[in-house]
Design a protein around this motif. Structure first.
Motif, short mmCIF file in Angstrom:
data_model
loop_
_atom_site.label_atom_id
_atom_site.label_comp_id
_atom_site.label_asym_id
_atom_site.label_seq_id
_atom_site.Cartn_x
_atom_site.Cartn_y
_atom_site.Cartn_z
N HIS A 32 0.91 -1.26 -0.13
CA HIS A 32 0.05 0.02 0.02
C HIS A 32 1.02 1.11 0.02
CE1 HIS A 32 -3.83 2.16 1.86
NE2 HIS A 32 -3.58 2.56 0.76
N VAL A 33 1.01 2.15 -0.93
CA VAL A 33 1.70 3.15 -1.26
C VAL A 33 0.91 4.43 -0.50
CG1 VAL A 33 2.65 4.85 -2.71
CG2 VAL A 33 2.64 2.27 -3.16
N ARG A 34 1.60 4.68 0.57
CA ARG A 34 0.71 5.94 1.41
C ARG A 34 1.48 7.34 1.27
NH1 ARG A 34 0.69 1.73 4.85
NH2 ARG A 34 -1.39 0.63 5.23
N SER A 35 2.94 6.97 0.92
CA SER A 35 3.81 8.14 0.90
C SER A 35 4.97 7.59 -0.22
CB SER A 35 4.57 8.38 2.34
OG SER A 35 5.40 7.19 2.63
N PRO A 36 5.67 8.80 -0.57
CA PRO A 36 6.80 8.28 -1.37
C PRO A 36 7.61 7.33 -0.86
CG PRO A 36 6.17 10.67 -1.41
CD PRO A 36 5.74 10.07 -0.55
N LEU A 56 11.27 3.35 -14.41
CA LEU A 56 10.31 2.34 -14.03
C LEU A 56 9.00 2.89 -13.96
CD1 LEU A 56 12.14 0.53 -10.97
CD2 LEU A 56 12.02 -0.30 -13.36
N VAL A 57 8.03 2.16 -14.06
CA VAL A 57 6.58 2.54 -13.71
C VAL A 57 5.94 1.35 -12.64
CG1 VAL A 57 5.43 1.30 -15.48
CG2 VAL A 57 4.07 3.36 -14.67
N ILE A 58 5.38 2.27 -11.76
CA ILE A 58 4.61 1.36 -10.87
C ILE A 58 3.25 1.83 -10.96
CG2 ILE A 58 4.35 1.24 -8.27
CD1 ILE A 58 6.73 2.58 -7.44
N ALA A 59 2.45 0.71 -11.17
CA ALA A 59 0.94 0.59 -11.49
C ALA A 59 0.39 0.53 -10.05
CB ALA A 59 0.57 -0.40 -12.37
N LEU A 60 -0.57 1.30 -9.99
CA LEU A 60 -1.41 1.46 -8.61
C LEU A 60 -2.72 1.07 -8.98
CD1 LEU A 60 -0.01 4.94 -6.99
CD2 LEU A 60 0.71 2.35 -6.71
N ASN A 61 -3.48 0.23 -8.22
CA ASN A 61 -4.83 0.21 -8.30
C ASN A 61 -5.76 1.19 -7.55
OD1 ASN A 61 -5.10 -0.36 -5.61
ND2 ASN A 61 -5.35 -2.64 -5.56
N ALA A 62 -6.93 1.23 -7.51
CA ALA A 62 -7.86 2.37 -6.80
C ALA A 62 -7.60 2.56 -5.23
CB ALA A 62 -9.50 1.91 -7.21
N GLN A 63 -7.24 1.58 -4.68
CA GLN A 63 -6.66 1.74 -3.36
C GLN A 63 -5.19 2.02 -3.24
OE1 GLN A 63 -8.55 -1.33 -4.43
NE2 GLN A 63 -10.26 -0.05 -4.06
#
Length: 154
Positions: A32-36, A56-63
């Motif tokens: 869970h990415v809450r901060s850098p 790089l690319v980090i893909a995030l879901n809606a959460q």
């Protein structure tokens, strides 16, 4: 009257017919990415060992959980060519809700260059058009990082 099938773009055919060609590193821990800093925890081990710039690319879901971490491009010691088409192709293909982009500075200094700022502006503008926000651009250096979001550069 016979209906003609519409030809799919080549990249779309690859994703549908040969998903292994679009493999990505799926993150088992679903961070869970809450901060850098949360993103840097996942990025630093990979980027710290690189002797050339890697984007790089980090893909995030809606959460805001990481669903994938994908290398977009590999450059030389002090630069890497990045185009929005390549960054967003990956994110769209895997159904991301948002992305974080990142790269390393093999020199160890994570201060953003003029080119880093220009690429970030391009990506943010493209993300607005696609309704796929860029939450941050992180540059990893030797034991430190710069976050465009934290620095107010986005």
């Amino acid at each position: 009257m016979r209906r003609r099938k519409h030809a799919l773009p080549a990249w779309c055919r690859i994703v549908r017919e040969r998903p292994e060609a679009f493999e990505r590193e799926v993150l088992a821990e679903n961070l869970h990415v809450r901060s850098p800093r949360d993103a840097v925890v996942a990025l630093a081990p990979r980027l710290a060992r690189e002797e050339v710039e890697v984007f790089l690319v980090i893909a995030l879901n809606a959460q805001h959980r990481m669903i994938a971490l994908q290398e977009v491009t590999r450059g030389i010691q002090n630069c890497s060519l990045v185009h929005p088409r390549e960054v967003f192709r990956i994110a769209i293909a895997i159904g991301a809700a948002a992305i974080i982009v990142a790269h390393n500075h093999p020199s160890g200094d994570p201060a953003p260059s003029a080119d880093d700022r220009a690429v970030t502006e391009q990506l943010v503008a493209a993300g607005r058009l696609l309704d796929l926000p860029v939450h941050d651009h992180i540059i990893v250096g030797a034991g430190s990082y710069t976050s465009f979001a934290e620095a107010g550069l986005l």
